[in-house]
Design an enzyme around this catalytic site. Structure first.
Site, PDB file in Angstrom:
ATOM      1  N   ARG A  13     -28.216   4.289 -16.126  1.00 57.53           N
ATOM      2  CA  ARG A  13     -29.629   4.098 -15.780  1.00 57.53           C
ATOM      3  C   ARG A  13     -30.221   5.366 -15.182  1.00 57.53           C
ATOM      4  O   ARG A  13     -31.389   5.695 -15.435  1.00 57.53           O
ATOM      5  CB  ARG A  13     -29.785   2.930 -14.807  1.00 57.53           C
ATOM      6  CG  ARG A  13     -29.376   1.591 -15.376  1.00 57.53           C
ATOM      7  CD  ARG A  13     -29.904   0.425 -14.559  1.00 57.53           C
ATOM      8  NE  ARG A  13     -29.494   0.444 -13.172  1.00 57.53           N
ATOM      9  CZ  ARG A  13     -28.336  -0.055 -12.728  1.00 57.53           C
ATOM     10  NH1 ARG A  13     -27.459  -0.559 -13.585  1.00 57.53           N
ATOM     11  NH2 ARG A  13     -28.042  -0.041 -11.443  1.00 57.53           N
ATOM     12  N   ARG A  53     -32.970   5.072  -0.206  1.00 60.18           N
ATOM     13  CA  ARG A  53     -33.397   3.731   0.185  1.00 60.18           C
ATOM     14  C   ARG A  53     -32.280   2.940   0.865  1.00 60.18           C
ATOM     15  O   ARG A  53     -32.510   1.826   1.320  1.00 60.18           O
ATOM     16  CB  ARG A  53     -33.938   2.965  -1.031  1.00 60.18           C
ATOM     17  CG  ARG A  53     -32.902   2.499  -2.033  1.00 60.18           C
ATOM     18  CD  ARG A  53     -33.578   1.858  -3.235  1.00 60.18           C
ATOM     19  NE  ARG A  53     -32.613   1.291  -4.164  1.00 60.18           N
ATOM     20  CZ  ARG A  53     -32.916   0.787  -5.350  1.00 60.18           C
ATOM     21  NH1 ARG A  53     -34.179   0.811  -5.766  1.00 60.18           N
ATOM     22  NH2 ARG A  53     -31.989   0.274  -6.137  1.00 60.18           N
ATOM     23  N   TYR A  88     -35.232  -8.271 -13.835  1.00 62.29           N
ATOM     24  CA  TYR A  88     -33.930  -8.315 -13.164  1.00 62.29           C
ATOM     25  C   TYR A  88     -34.012  -9.132 -11.876  1.00 62.29           C
ATOM     26  O   TYR A  88     -33.176 -10.010 -11.633  1.00 62.29           O
ATOM     27  CB  TYR A  88     -33.473  -6.891 -12.865  1.00 62.29           C
ATOM     28  CG  TYR A  88     -32.132  -6.812 -12.175  1.00 62.29           C
ATOM     29  CD1 TYR A  88     -30.963  -7.108 -12.859  1.00 62.29           C
ATOM     30  CD2 TYR A  88     -32.038  -6.415 -10.845  1.00 62.29           C
ATOM     31  CE1 TYR A  88     -29.724  -7.024 -12.230  1.00 62.29           C
ATOM     32  CE2 TYR A  88     -30.813  -6.327 -10.209  1.00 62.29           C
ATOM     33  CZ  TYR A  88     -29.658  -6.629 -10.910  1.00 62.29           C
ATOM     34  OH  TYR A  88     -28.439  -6.544 -10.275  1.00 62.29           O
ATOM     35  N   ASP A 142     -18.138 -12.649 -25.711  1.00 61.70           N
ATOM     36  CA  ASP A 142     -19.588 -12.565 -25.566  1.00 61.70           C
ATOM     37  C   ASP A 142     -20.029 -13.769 -24.751  1.00 61.70           C
ATOM     38  O   ASP A 142     -20.040 -14.906 -25.244  1.00 61.70           O
ATOM     39  CB  ASP A 142     -20.252 -12.573 -26.943  1.00 61.70           C
ATOM     40  CG  ASP A 142     -21.772 -12.478 -26.874  1.00 61.70           C
ATOM     41  OD1 ASP A 142     -22.334 -12.512 -25.755  1.00 61.70           O
ATOM     42  OD2 ASP A 142     -22.410 -12.395 -27.944  1.00 61.70           O
ATOM     43  N   SER A 166     -22.611   1.757 -15.230  1.00 64.22           N
ATOM     44  CA  SER A 166     -23.947   1.317 -15.650  1.00 64.22           C
ATOM     45  C   SER A 166     -25.034   1.957 -14.795  1.00 64.22           C
ATOM     46  O   SER A 166     -26.131   2.260 -15.284  1.00 64.22           O
ATOM     47  CB  SER A 166     -24.047  -0.206 -15.591  1.00 64.22           C
ATOM     48  OG  SER A 166     -23.899  -0.686 -14.276  1.00 64.22           O
ATOM     49  N   LYS A 182     -31.922 -12.631 -10.927  1.00 61.34           N
ATOM     50  CA  LYS A 182     -30.979 -12.696  -9.811  1.00 61.34           C
ATOM     51  C   LYS A 182     -31.435 -13.696  -8.747  1.00 61.34           C
ATOM     52  O   LYS A 182     -30.607 -14.295  -8.054  1.00 61.34           O
ATOM     53  CB  LYS A 182     -30.776 -11.308  -9.214  1.00 61.34           C
ATOM     54  CG  LYS A 182     -30.029 -10.355 -10.160  1.00 61.34           C
ATOM     55  CD  LYS A 182     -28.688 -10.924 -10.606  1.00 61.34           C
ATOM     56  CE  LYS A 182     -27.894  -9.929 -11.435  1.00 61.34           C
ATOM     57  NZ  LYS A 182     -26.562 -10.453 -11.829  1.00 61.34           N
TER      58      LYS A 182
END
Length: 241
Positions: free
Chosen positions: A183, A200, A142, A54, A179, A146
């Site tokens: 989403r 995009r 997010y 973790d 992942s 980043k």
């Protein structure tokens, strides 16, 4: 083999970009220590060492990094929160900071002294083009985290430029990964969401994890010995628009 004789520590190596990097590093001759939140996704990865970790547990993370004594550190663990600032919660903000930012801070803090003592090393942080480079819709938390990764990368690079430690980050666009598909399903319109993601990207497709891994190999190797403090965009031309 471009990474022969090097030790690499990779977080979030169970799937997606992290797994592709761990596999590519092993194929290039590195002794790879691969970690993920759970051990099961690491089975069959084909690396020297793999175990559950973790990365939000500072003590456990830093102990693991110091024990691994990496020449290359790859910080890949992260989570993508959806939503605008109006929809963001303090709990989401704290979780994202702990996972996306603090884990990289703690890992670098643990790795750098050993790298200096051994004569150098390379840090590769996974950021995103959705950061300080461009804004993506509904990615407030997010994008903020980043952008912080890019800032940390540049600061670490400058502070250690004469000490043999290089630090770069990779800023992917939309990349095919488990992942991502999670989403897409969460939107309730998987096909429509996938079409929007593809639309995009000026190249007309999303990226492959292996395309990110190939750059990570270069940044981890001595081929990039004159490269530090850079945010390398790999996004199919998204940021050019």
């Amino acid at each position: 083999m471009r990474l022969a004789g090097k030790r690499a520590f990779v977080t979030a190596a169970g799937q997606g970009i992290g797994r592709a990097i761990a596999e590519a590093y092993a194929a290039e001759g590195a002794h790879v220590v691969a970690t993920d939140l759970h051990a099961a996704p690491l089975h069959g990865l084909g690396v020297a060492e793999g175990f559950a970790l973790d990365v939000t547990d500072k003590a456990a993370l830093q102990e693991a990094v110091r024990r691994a004594a990496p020449d290359i550190l790859v910080n890949c663990a992260g989570f993508v929160h959806a939503g605008t600032i109006a929809e963001a919660t303090d709990a989401e903000f704290d979780f994202a900071m702990n996972l996306n930012v603090r884990s990289q801070f703690h890992a670098m803090q643990a790795a750098i002294p050993g790298m200096i003592a051994r004569g150098g090393g390379s840090i590769v942080n996974i950021a995103s083009v959705a950061s300080s480079i461009i804004a993506a819709p509904n990615r407030f938390i997010y994008g903020m985290t980043k952008a912080a990764v890019i800032g940390m990368t540049k600061s670490v690079a400058l502070d250690h430029v004469t000490k043999g430690v290089r630090c770069n980050c990779i800023c992917p666009g939309t990349v095919d990964s488990p992942s991502l598909h999670d989403r897409l399903r969460a939107t309730g319109d998987y096909e429509g969401a996938m079409a929007a993601f593809i639309a995009r990207q000026p190249m007309g497709r999303i990226g492959r994890a292996e395309e990110i891994a190939s750059l990570a190999v270069h940044l981890g190797s001595d081929e990039s010995a004159f490269t530090t403090g850079q945010a390398h965009v790999v996004d199919g031309g998204w940021a050019t628009g």
